[in-house]
Design an enzyme around this catalytic site. Structure first.
Site, mmCIF file in Angstrom:
data_model
loop_
_atom_site.group_PDB
_atom_site.id
_atom_site.type_symbol
_atom_site.label_atom_id
_atom_site.label_comp_id
_atom_site.label_asym_id
_atom_site.label_seq_id
_atom_site.Cartn_x
_atom_site.Cartn_y
_atom_site.Cartn_z
ATOM 1 N N ASP A 175 -19.927 25.724 46.282
ATOM 2 C CA ASP A 175 -19.131 26.020 45.042
ATOM 3 C C ASP A 175 -20.471 26.759 44.291
ATOM 4 O O ASP A 175 -20.914 26.493 43.871
ATOM 5 C CB ASP A 175 -18.403 25.188 44.685
ATOM 6 N N ASN A 187 -11.283 12.465 41.807
ATOM 7 C CA ASN A 187 -10.574 12.397 41.886
ATOM 8 C C ASN A 187 -10.661 12.460 43.734
ATOM 9 O O ASN A 187 -9.398 12.303 44.165
ATOM 10 C CB ASN A 187 -9.535 13.754 41.039
ATOM 11 N N HIS A 228 -12.339 14.333 44.963
ATOM 12 C CA HIS A 228 -12.439 16.005 45.734
ATOM 13 C C HIS A 228 -14.046 16.095 46.353
ATOM 14 O O HIS A 228 -14.576 15.254 45.511
ATOM 15 C CB HIS A 228 -12.450 16.870 44.757
ATOM 16 N N GLU A 280 -9.791 20.049 44.869
ATOM 17 C CA GLU A 280 -9.268 19.480 44.498
ATOM 18 C C GLU A 280 -7.910 18.706 45.235
ATOM 19 O O GLU A 280 -7.152 18.692 46.146
ATOM 20 C CB GLU A 280 -8.514 20.068 43.086
HETATM 21 C C1 F6R Z 1 -20.646 20.020 43.341
HETATM 22 C C2 F6R Z 1 -19.434 19.244 44.347
HETATM 23 C C3 F6R Z 1 -18.560 18.163 43.314
HETATM 24 C C4 F6R Z 1 -19.672 17.291 43.216
HETATM 25 C C5 F6R Z 1 -18.778 16.093 42.102
HETATM 26 C C6 F6R Z 1 -19.485 15.060 41.757
HETATM 27 O O1 F6R Z 1 -21.773 21.209 43.883
HETATM 28 O O2 F6R Z 1 -19.406 20.479 44.560
HETATM 29 O O3 F6R Z 1 -17.386 17.946 44.180
HETATM 30 O O4 F6R Z 1 -20.493 16.688 44.021
HETATM 31 O O5 F6R Z 1 -18.338 17.006 41.414
HETATM 32 O O6 F6R Z 1 -20.540 15.407 40.557
HETATM 33 P P1 F6R Z 1 -21.158 14.683 40.174
HETATM 34 O O7 F6R Z 1 -22.628 14.849 40.667
HETATM 35 O O8 F6R Z 1 -21.727 15.278 38.766
HETATM 36 O O9 F6R Z 1 -20.799 12.931 39.108
#
Ligand code: F6R
Length: 253
Positions: A74, A143, A145, A150
């Site tokens: 992403d 959550n 994701h 989401e």
């Molecule tokens: C990042 C991504 C997100 C993160 C998720 C957890 O490329 O796709 O799904 O993996 O938001 O983020 P952290 O590791 O900062 O808790």
């Protein structure tokens, strides 16, 4: 400690450093087995330690990335690639500029284009042309994701534009000077894009991920918890620290 639940493997490591090393070892094994591997990569706080270990393996053990291709999950939208908060910048900073990957084989959605729909379509086609993803690294949002898929009433299949949840904007504001600077949108691989990967490895650490890790592995499969779809992937590995595993440990015994 390693557990196996049908198609799901779970490594529970005592702390963040050990989680990062285990994840790097599994990813490095993939590259050693197939030097032309197509990797799917994640950003965020969780994989920073894994990237650090991969850089060490490259420098000290000669782990060779020269034939590897990569596709990131992403990117924020809109954001320019020279913005230190962009995922492009993050990947350069944490991994790519320290290893011998061919820059032509690096793919990250461009969050700064006029035609987002076209960018999404082209990104999806590039993954297909590369032969699909061999090994997909994931983090997980509080959550549930994965990528920026989401919670929703349905699973979004392919690379698409996402409106980030309030909670995600808040969680990610720790990387920005203020919450107002966090982009409200992103381009993300879809659930089908992710599920088509041959192998998936999800990393999680810290107490605040414990509840969502339990729901992901033991809860109902639902687009309200996007990561729960991983229960039906044929080859998925969770690498988590003891804190993130704290709610599943009693269920594994
Ligand atoms: C990042 C991504 C997100 C993160 C998720 C957890 O490329 O796709 O799904 O993996 O938001 O983020 P952290 O590791 O900062 O808790």
């Amino acid at each position: 400690m390693k557990y196996k639940l049908n198609n799901i493997q779970i490594y529970i490591e005592s702390n963040y450093e050990k989680m990062s090393k285990q994840a790097a070892y599994l990813l490095a094994s993939q590259i050693r087995l197939n030097s032309q591997s197509v990797l799917g990569l994640a950003t965020g706080g969780t994989p920073v330690g894994m990237y650090k270990e991969l850089v060490r393996m490259h420098k000290e053990e000669g782990l060779d990335f020269s034939q590897v291709s990569s596709f990131n999950l992403d990117e924020y939208c809109p954001i320019s690639r020279d913005n230190p908060q962009s995922y492009y910048y993050y990947m350069m900073d944490n991994l790519f500029k320290h290893i011998n990957i061919d820059t032509d084989r690096i793919n990250i959605p461009n969050g700064n284009v006029e035609n987002i729909e076209e960018e999404c379509k082209n990104y999806e086609n590039k993954i297909i042309k590369a032969g699909g993803i061999d090994f997909q690294v994931l983090g997980i949002g509080n959550n549930g994701h994965i990528g920026f898929n989401e919670p929703d009433d349905k699973f979004e299949a392919f690379t698409h534009l996402v409106y980030l949840d309030e909670g995600t904007i808040e969680a990610n504001s720790r990387f920005f000077d203020s919450i107002d600077e966090v982009p409200k949108k992103a381009i993300s691989m879809g659930i089908k894009t992710i599920m088509l990967a041959k192998k998936i490895m999800l990393l999680a650490n810290g107490k605040n991920k414990a509840a969502i890790i339990k729901k992901t592995i033991f809860g109902e499969i639902t687009p309200k918890v996007p990561a729960s779809i991983l229960q039906v992937h044929p080859d998925v590995t969770f690498v988590v620290d003891e804190e993130a595993a704290s709610e599943i440990i009693p269920l594994l015994k």
